[in-house]
Scaffold this active site. Structure first.
Site, short mmCIF file in Angstrom:
data_model
loop_
_atom_site.label_atom_id
_atom_site.label_comp_id
_atom_site.label_asym_id
_atom_site.label_seq_id
_atom_site.Cartn_x
_atom_site.Cartn_y
_atom_site.Cartn_z
N GLU A 1 -21.71 -4.79 5.97
CA GLU A 1 -22.78 -4.83 4.97
C GLU A 1 -22.17 -5.02 3.59
O GLU A 1 -21.20 -4.35 3.24
CB GLU A 1 -23.59 -3.53 5.01
N ARG B 1 -26.98 3.12 12.97
CA ARG B 1 -25.80 2.72 12.22
C ARG B 1 -25.29 1.40 12.79
O ARG B 1 -25.21 1.21 14.00
CB ARG B 1 -24.71 3.79 12.31
N HIS C 1 -30.85 -2.92 5.21
CA HIS C 1 -30.61 -1.48 5.20
C HIS C 1 -31.58 -0.76 4.25
O HIS C 1 -31.18 0.04 3.39
CB HIS C 1 -29.17 -1.17 4.80
#
Length: 317
Positions: free
Chosen positions: A258, A229, A277
């Site tokens: 993000e 994460r 991601h």
């Protein structure tokens, strides 16, 4: 009739599998915004989640008693409200073992064999054989967060002839880990790694875990990979470690912010390999989530505890 509402697209075959497993349930499939108002609140089982459904799924009239989410991480879910409403929450842990392991090694191999430079040179029609070419063989990999993904990663690392060191809360051994440390021994483990792989979930304990002190604890010239994460890493501390040479490079799939802003300094660092991601993405994703769901659905209909991926609200994972 009890109802299953699926918020993700399902193939005809996948729908039939659910119907065959629970013929006494009505199955409704559709994106939330396309479903009639109140559909989610009338669901006994919700397959999928988005922030848009929160109010309807958790209001006083909601029948929702079990939610199967499509992700492994549940840090963005309203965990305390779900707990108060006595909703069972299951995640997609186990789906990501193969794609994330392959993503990790794609980054490690790109770095050791200078493929990230070769791709850049190719776009310039440039023949350049400079650089130092390294090997994974004989190196030490430290896997922080040894669950299903970490164990799979360690298995592949052993096939490359690497020494495997693991870190997990319990310190419980794993057949593919040569040396296992507890989380209290994290700094000791980091000091031994040529490659550091973070696969930890995001919790109160892991937020900002990789700060200046943690990067200082790493071996000089280590390569850091984050597929866990983004908020577990202090980005400013990471930038300092990369610029100073403390870290020789990094492979990043997740970030504190993000999407990563287009003017962020990470974009311009030659020793950083980045993906947006996507480490867990795979064409087999939906089938694997459905496998978890179906196994749990069989147990749910029998009135017994669900066997897979039930979130512990006290641990947040």
């Amino acid at each position: 009739m009890p109802t299953i509402v699926a918020l993700h697209e399902l193939t005809t075959e996948q729908k039939q599998i659910i119907k065959d497993t629970a013929p006494d349930y009505e199955l409704i499939v559709g994106k939330y915004k396309e479903l009639p108002s109140g559909t989610v609140a009338q669901a006994d089982i919700l397959l999928g989640w988005s922030s848009a459904v929160k109010e309807e799924a958790l209001n006083g009239n909601s029948r929702v008693r079990w939610i199967q989410v499509w992700s492994a991480g549940v840090d963005r879910m309203p965990l305390q409200e779900l707990k108060q409403n006595h909703v069972i929450l299951t995640n997609a842990s186990g789906v990501h073992g193969i794609p994330i392991t392959e993503q990790i090694f794609s980054m490690l191999l790109a770095y050791t064999r200078n493929l990230h430079y070769a791709v850049r040179y190719q776009t310039e029609n440039r023949w350049d054989k400079s650089g130092t070419f390294r090997e994974l063989h004989g190196k030490t990999i430290v896997i922080v967060g040894v669950g299903q993904i970490g164990s799979t990663t360690a298995k592949v690392a052993q096939a490359f002839g690497m020494k495997t060191i693991g870190v997990r809360r319990s310190g419980k051994s794993d057949p593919h880990i040569d040396v296992m440390y507890t989380t209290e021994q994290l700094d000791q483990a980091l000091a031994e790694g040529d490659f550091i792989i973070n696969i930890l979930p995001l919790t109160d304990e892991t937020k900002g875990l990789y700060d200046t002190g943690r990067f200082d604890a790493m071996k000089e010239g280590a390569f850091f990979v984050n597929v866990g994460r983004g908020p577990s890493v202090d980005t400013e501390a990471l930038l300092v470690a990369l610029k100073s040479g403390k870290l020789s490079g990094a492979g990043l799939d997740v970030y504190e912010q993000e999407p990563l802003p287009s003017d962020h300094p990470l974009w311009d660092m030659d020793n950083v390999i980045m993906t947006p991601h996507t480490a867990g993405d795979t064409v087999h994703y939906n089938d694997r989530v459905l496998d978890i769901f179906i196994e749990n659905l069989k147990a749910y209909r029998q009135g017994v505890d669900l066997p897979r991926n039930v979130i512990d609200y006290e641990k947040s994972y």
